[in-house]
Design an enzyme around this catalytic site. Structure first.
Site, short mmCIF file in Angstrom:
data_model
loop_
_atom_site.label_atom_id
_atom_site.label_comp_id
_atom_site.label_asym_id
_atom_site.label_seq_id
_atom_site.Cartn_x
_atom_site.Cartn_y
_atom_site.Cartn_z
CB THR A 28 4.08 -5.24 7.99
OG1 THR A 28 3.12 -6.30 8.02
CG2 THR A 28 3.87 -4.40 6.73
NE ARG A 36 -0.97 1.41 -3.26
CZ ARG A 36 0.18 1.06 -3.82
NH1 ARG A 36 1.00 0.24 -3.19
NH2 ARG A 36 0.53 1.53 -5.01
CD GLN A 104 2.18 -7.24 -5.34
OE1 GLN A 104 1.99 -6.11 -5.80
NE2 GLN A 104 1.29 -7.86 -4.57
CG HIS A 122 7.39 -5.46 -7.93
ND1 HIS A 122 6.42 -5.20 -6.98
CD2 HIS A 122 6.73 -5.49 -9.13
CE1 HIS A 122 5.24 -5.08 -7.57
NE2 HIS A 122 5.41 -5.26 -8.86
CB CYS A 130 28.33 -2.14 -13.38
SG CYS A 130 29.07 -0.83 -14.39
CB SER A 194 -3.71 -3.21 -0.92
OG SER A 194 -2.67 -2.76 -1.78
CB ILE A 234 -0.17 -12.75 6.58
CG1 ILE A 234 -0.11 -14.03 5.74
CG2 ILE A 234 1.15 -12.00 6.60
CD1 ILE A 234 0.02 -13.78 4.28
#
Length: 250
Positions: A28, A36, A104, A122, A130, A194, A234
């Site tokens: 962020t 969230r 993540q 993730h 493809c 979170s 952080i």
């Protein structure tokens, strides 16, 4: 420097094997929104479906154009740069303290900062294939086709990002590597997450080491498990810690 950050410095110096486990909050401060928080992706109402629907495997297959319209506008930040948190973690790895980053996030900013051992739970926007011939495409190649469905230059089939969509399973090899790293760590730093997304949040149960540190702007359900909890940005925390460690090393 606050007492909590001084304590973290001390534990980092004492540790033999540190692992960092992070989420959207790590990015962020690079101006990539999280999911969230009050201004995150899940709070937006400018699309006909919730983010969880538009980022699902079923939606990708049934509404590929709408998926890519959302994906390119909301998930891709080609000009984002690593922030102080990414750089601090790269420094800890370079100095031999950090054995792995488990993330993540799909933005690739840890690698852009110089980190080598990054386990992406993730997937990554930087890997695309493809769906028919499995030819590999970079983010730049796929992003160049924004406004349309990205297609393979070899067989004209649809290109799919190697990101884990809702309804898809995690890569088992990456998961098992993350479990091993956490199980072997003596200091686990968890930040910018979170801890509500499973199975990723369940990784904490594999930690048997000495110190668990949680750095997150808001409270998490795991705060009571940690030996040290820091409710601050952080990048600010890890940036200060890295600068102090560098100064002491010099």
């Amino acid at each position: 420097m606050k007492a909590e950050s001084k304590q973290l410095c001390k534990w980092i110096k004492e540790a033999k094997r540190i692992v960092f486990f992070g989420g959207a909050g790590v990015s962020t401060e690079s101006d990539i929104p999280d999911f969230r928080s009050s201004d995150g992706l899940y709070q937006q109402n400018k699309y006909p479906y919730p983010a969880e629907v538009m980022l699902s495997h079923d939606f990708f297959m049934a509404h590929t154009q709408a998926f890519y319209d959302y994906y390119f506008h909301e998930m891709i930040y080609p000009h984002a740069l690593p922030n102080a948190a990414h750089k601090a973690l790269a420094y800890l790895e370079e100095s031999g303290k950090l054995s792995a980053i488990i993330t993540q996030n799909i933005d690739g900013l840890h690698q852009k900062a110089g980190s080598k051992k990054v386990l992406e739970l993730h997937g990554s926007v930087h890997r695309n294939r493809c769906m028919h011939c499995h030819a590999f495409y970079t983010l730049e190649e796929v992003y160049a086709q924004r406004g349309q469905i990205p297609r393979c230059r070899h067989c004209s089939s649809i290109i799919k990002p190697e990101v884990v969509l809702y309804g898809e399973g995690l890569d088992q090899d990456v998961w098992e590597a993350a479990v091993r790293e956490i199980a072997q760590a003596d200091l686990l730093i968890v930040g910018g997450t979170s801890l509500v997304v499973y199975p990723a949040a369940g990784l904490l149960r594999y930690f048997k080491g000495k110190h668990l540190v949680l750095i997150n702007r808001d409270e998490t359900s795991a705060d009571h498990l940690a030996q040290l909890v820091i409710h601050e940005p952080i990048g600010k925390v890890l940036g200060e810690v890295a600068e102090r460690l560098k100064a002491e090393h010099e």
